[in-house]
Design an enzyme around this catalytic site. Structure first.
Site, PDB file in Angstrom:
ATOM      1  CG  HIS A   1      -4.116   5.219 -20.022  1.00  0.00           C
ATOM      2  ND1 HIS A   1      -4.497   4.267 -20.952  1.00  0.00           N
ATOM      3  CD2 HIS A   1      -5.080   6.185 -20.048  1.00  0.00           C
ATOM      4  CE1 HIS A   1      -5.636   4.630 -21.505  1.00  0.00           C
ATOM      5  NE2 HIS A   1      -6.014   5.800 -20.974  1.00  0.00           N
TER       6      HIS A   1
ATOM      7  CD  GLU B   1      -5.225 -15.017  22.268  1.00  0.00           C
ATOM      8  OE1 GLU B   1      -5.071 -16.063  21.607  1.00  0.00           O
ATOM      9  OE2 GLU B   1      -6.128 -14.171  22.034  1.00  0.00           O
ATOM     10  CD  GLU B   2      -8.427 -12.010  20.758  1.00  0.00           C
ATOM     11  OE1 GLU B   2      -7.950 -12.445  19.689  1.00  0.00           O
ATOM     12  OE2 GLU B   2      -9.378 -12.554  21.337  1.00  0.00           O
TER      13      GLU B   2
ATOM     14  CB  SER C   1      -2.474 -20.632  16.186  1.00  0.00           C
ATOM     15  OG  SER C   1      -2.402 -21.341  14.975  1.00  0.00           O
TER      16      SER C   1
ATOM     17  CG  ASP D   1     -11.511 -15.175  21.975  1.00  0.00           C
ATOM     18  OD1 ASP D   1     -10.645 -15.457  22.825  1.00  0.00           O
ATOM     19  OD2 ASP D   1     -11.236 -14.837  20.817  1.00  0.00           O
TER      20      ASP D   1
ATOM     21  CG  ASP E   1      -8.533 -18.290  24.453  1.00  0.00           C
ATOM     22  OD1 ASP E   1      -9.685 -17.915  24.154  1.00  0.00           O
ATOM     23  OD2 ASP E   1      -7.508 -17.733  24.030  1.00  0.00           O
TER      24      ASP E   1
ATOM     25  CG  HIS F   1     -11.707 -13.540  16.552  1.00  0.00           C
ATOM     26  ND1 HIS F   1     -10.459 -13.763  15.995  1.00  0.00           N
ATOM     27  CD2 HIS F   1     -11.549 -13.732  17.887  1.00  0.00           C
ATOM     28  CE1 HIS F   1      -9.600 -14.089  16.944  1.00  0.00           C
ATOM     29  NE2 HIS F   1     -10.250 -14.074  18.100  1.00  0.00           N
TER      30      HIS F   1
ATOM     31  NE  ARG G   1      -4.587 -20.459  11.492  1.00  0.00           N
ATOM     32  CZ  ARG G   1      -4.872 -19.667  12.528  1.00  0.00           C
ATOM     33  NH1 ARG G   1      -4.321 -19.900  13.705  1.00  0.00           N
ATOM     34  NH2 ARG G   1      -5.667 -18.631  12.369  1.00  0.00           N
TER      35      ARG G   1
ATOM     36  CB  THR H   1      -8.696   1.766 -18.040  1.00  0.00           C
ATOM     37  OG1 THR H   1      -8.643   3.178 -18.291  1.00  0.00           O
ATOM     38  CG2 THR H   1     -10.076   1.226 -18.397  1.00  0.00           C
TER      39      THR H   1
ATOM     40  CG  ASP I   1      -5.985  -9.089  24.471  1.00  0.00           C
ATOM     41  OD1 ASP I   1      -6.015 -10.156  25.131  1.00  0.00           O
ATOM     42  OD2 ASP I   1      -5.452  -9.018  23.347  1.00  0.00           O
TER      43      ASP I   1
END
Length: 457
Positions: free
Chosen positions: A214, A154-155, A400, A120, A181, A428, A329, A316, A89
């Site tokens: 407002h 995976e994606e 990751s 990838d 990968d 990506h 991460r 506004t 994928d």
């Protein structure tokens, strides 16, 4: 690797690239429901390719999402078994107007193959098929036993693969797991990534009034959800770039002396990195180098923040709600579930008055490390050096691969990450590409590796 294999790869290069073009032409975007049939087509293509190179027991296994493709060849009696993991994928292609050529019409320019998935991970997964094909065609048999597990999610975080692995752990049982990968540090510098960071993600939704108001009539009388969200987001870090969520660093493991030396041997140029990124200065957790901060230290980042009026000019209003997407991460010894709970507790303690805050948990994946003195890693190093003619570098990955932790926990086999992509290849992003130099040398490296591994295990 003998000369016959090398000759076979050279003589069949054009045919192999044409096959890869077919795979890259399939818009197997797992994140978009309207591409479900394309993802299924991708699975069928991979299954047919496995059969073509001589794999047996080739099966497309359905899941609650996209299918998993399996195949094996188990006739190397008394020899170890290798499980090759990859994914067919790909990421969405937006923004389409930034592509110089259509993302699913592969194009070679300056010895680079441009297409979504080129690096990838279709290109790198495809190389494993062609490497074994070359050995089959020239040797008549493989030096080791092989299994393939090629998934289509995976994606989107591999949501259904952990259950598949658990339910099929005997089918997937192996002595070594090999994944391509990841990438190399730079052109001509082969790299083994011996660990990756884990991941946990969540969305913060801040709600105020029951509708936009407002700002002249109500401003100063109620809390603005965007202001509240900014206040909450600001509470995650101090001025030194350190995460100040209580307990966040408690279980983080320190680098070994050997790892510190391996990092030092890379002679990484932080100033060059700063210039390439186009930022006034590098920034991060105080007391650590750029490589340490991006490879072996945990992070907490805001990936998206939105709310209120987004159009041209000004409107506004005090918006009724605001939202932020957060990911962390994680590094070895940090548990994604524990970190999520720490984040929830922090948000509850620091929640501004006058608004409601809801939390939605998304991706989670544990970090992973294989000691880089493991025989399977050292055999990979020798294979790289035999082809690229330079010493292999050892790195830890800042990104990751959530499925790695599952493969480790369920199959209990060392995982070798042999990547051939480059950091500049726009995976990506628009204009993703793969250097054909590494396609060629990568095929030779993989062929060499299987014979080196046969001698090492």
């Amino acid at each position: 690797m003998n000369d016959n294999i090398q000759t076979y790869l050279k003589e069949n290069r054009d045919a192999h690239l044409n096959e890869l073009f077919e795979l890259l032409s399939i818009p197997s975007i797992s994140a978009l429901p309207n591409h479900k049939e394309d993802v299924s087509h991708g699975a069928s293509w991979v299954a047919a390719a496995l059969k073509k190179i001589g794999m047996e027991n080739v099966t497309i296994y359905p899941t609650k999402g996209h299918p998993v493709v399996y195949g094996d060849w188990l006739h190397a009696e008394g020899k170890p078994t290798i499980l090759i993991y990859g994914h067919y994928d790909v990421q969405p292609v937006d923004p389409l107007h930034l592509w110089d050529s259509p993302p699913f019409e592969p194009d070679i320019r300056d010895e680079k193959l441009y297409a979504r998935g080129a690096s990838d991970d279709k290109g790198q997964t495809f190389m494993h098929l062609k490497a074994l094909e070359a050995i089959f065609k020239t040797e008549g048999a493989l030096p080791l036993n092989f299994k393939f597990c090629i998934e289509g999610e995976e994606e989107v975080g591999s949501p259904n693969l952990p259950a598949f692995v658990e339910e099929n752990k005997e089918l997937l049982a192996a002595d070594v797991i090999v994944i391509s990968d990841t990438g190399m540090l730079e052109r001509g510098k082969p790299t083994i990534c011996y660990g990756v960071r884990g991941l946990c993600g969540l969305q913060i939704d801040v709600k105020g009034a029951n509708g936009d108001l407002h700002s002249g009539l109500y401003g100063g009388g109620i809390h603005n959800p965007i202001n509240a969200l900014v206040q909450l987001v600001n509470s995650f870090h101090n001025e030194h770039g350190e995460v100040i969520v209580e307990g966040f660093y408690e279980k983080v493991l320190s680098l070994t002396d050997e790892e510190k030396q391996a990092f030092s041997d890379l002679n990484f140029d932080e100033e060059k990195q700063r210039q390439e990124l186009g930022v006034p200065a590098l920034y991060g957790e105080k007391g650590y180098s750029y490589l340490e901060r991006t490879w072996v230290r945990p992070t907490l980042d805001v990936n998206g923040i939105y709310g209120g009026f987004q159009g041209d000019g000004i409107k506004t209003v005090i918006p009724a709600e605001a939202h932020a997407k957060i990911t962390c991460r994680l590094v070895p010894n940090q548990d994604p579930d524990e970190i999520v709970e720490l984040l929830k507790q922090h948000i509850e303690v620091n929640k501004p008055a006058g608004v409601e805050v809801d939390i939605t948990v998304f991706d989670k994946g544990a970090p992973y490390v294989t000691p880089f003195d493991h025989p399977a890693i050292q055999a990979a190093s020798r294979a790289y050096e035999a082809v690229y003619r330079v010493p292999t570098s050892y790195t830890r990955g800042g990104g990751s691969l959530p499925i790695i932790a599952t493969l480790d926990e369920v199959l209990h086999a060392p995982i070798v990450l042999m990547g051939f992509g480059l950091p500049t290849e726009n995976f990506h992003a628009p204009n993703e590409h793969f250097h054909l130099e590494n396609f060629d040398k990568g095929l030779e490296t993989l062929c060499t590796y299987w014979f080196e591994l046969e001698k090492s295990l």
